[in-house]
Design an enzyme around this catalytic site. Sequence first.
Site, PDB file in Angstrom:
ATOM      1  N   THR A 181       0.847  -1.191   0.000  1.00 52.34           N
ATOM      2  CA  THR A 181       0.000   0.000   0.000  1.00 52.34           C
ATOM      3  C   THR A 181       0.885   1.244   0.000  1.00 52.34           C
ATOM      4  OG1 THR A 181      -0.161  -0.128   2.403  1.00 52.34           O
ATOM      5  CG2 THR A 181      -1.942  -1.133   1.131  1.00 52.34           C
ATOM      6  N   GLY A 236       1.252   4.370   1.590  1.00 50.61           N
ATOM      7  CA  GLY A 236       1.897   4.920   2.771  1.00 50.61           C
ATOM      8  C   GLY A 236       2.910   3.975   3.389  1.00 50.61           C
ATOM      9  N   CYS A 237       2.585   2.684   3.354  1.00 51.03           N
ATOM     10  CA  CYS A 237       3.475   1.679   3.945  1.00 51.03           C
ATOM     11  C   CYS A 237       4.717   1.469   3.087  1.00 51.03           C
ATOM     12  CB  CYS A 237       2.726   0.360   4.113  1.00 51.03           C
ATOM     13  SG  CYS A 237       1.165   0.523   5.001  1.00 51.03           S
ATOM     14  N   SER A 238       4.552   1.493   1.789  1.00 47.70           N
ATOM     15  CA  SER A 238       5.659   1.231   0.866  1.00 47.70           C
ATOM     16  C   SER A 238       6.536   2.448   0.626  1.00 47.70           C
ATOM     17  CB  SER A 238       5.117   0.726  -0.477  1.00 47.70           C
ATOM     18  OG  SER A 238       4.421  -0.489  -0.320  1.00 47.70           O
ATOM     19  N   LEU A 268       7.882   1.567   5.759  1.00 53.24           N
ATOM     20  CA  LEU A 268       8.896   0.533   5.541  1.00 53.24           C
ATOM     21  C   LEU A 268      10.267   1.115   5.185  1.00 53.24           C
ATOM     22  CD1 LEU A 268       9.963  -2.327   5.182  1.00 53.24           C
ATOM     23  CD2 LEU A 268       8.826  -2.407   2.940  1.00 53.24           C
TER      24      LEU A 268
END
Length: 229
Positions: free
Chosen positions: A118, A120-122, A126
């Site tokens: 996703t 924001g996570c990528s 992370l």
Amino acid sequence: QGERPKKSLISVSHTWVIDPTWKKNMNRCVALLIFYISITSAFSSPPSFLRSSSSKPVVSIRGGSTELKMSEISAGFKLPDVTLKEGQANYEKPVDVNLSDLLKGKKVAIFGVPGAFTPGCSKSHLPSFITAQEELKAKGVDLTICVATNDAYVMEAWGSSSGGAEAGIRFLSDANAELARALNLVIESPVMVRCGRFSLIAEDGVVTNYFSAAENSSNTWAPNVLSSL
């Protein structure tokens, strides 16, 4: 004089019939109200009748998903004895990873995300931990773990393609949301159960530092974690 005519009492009964058109219009009004709440909640805070000033759980409707908000954990919380899954290269069968065994005797950084791959996570969460690996180790952190409720195959693919696995981060699947539920971070959605964003430091399975995304997602990124160590 003649007799006066007797007054007769006439009982009239009324039968109320609901106009089908009125009923249809009422159903439309209810549907429009629900639609309005869903749309406005997606871009702003929930309506006043869905808010609660107390610490009790409240229900919020946001982006088409319904979330039961509970109090998040804090320092001193003992992480649960749950079994997560770790995907393997070349699509081999995922292996079980007991969280308590993995954390025993270690200082560990754990961060959870709503979904692998996703935006924001990528793009933010992370990568912040990938670039912070050396600094975390210098602060005494033995291991960094990324968790999400995606299945083990998806987590392995995300770790491999992002460079996170190469940096030394373990990507574990909490597909049954056992860890997410223990942390009071479950997000129910029409697609799948997701985990709310968080980061924490644990020593021997006990949380020493907890970072919530309630105020701002960046509070869970590695730079903020490092500043507390």
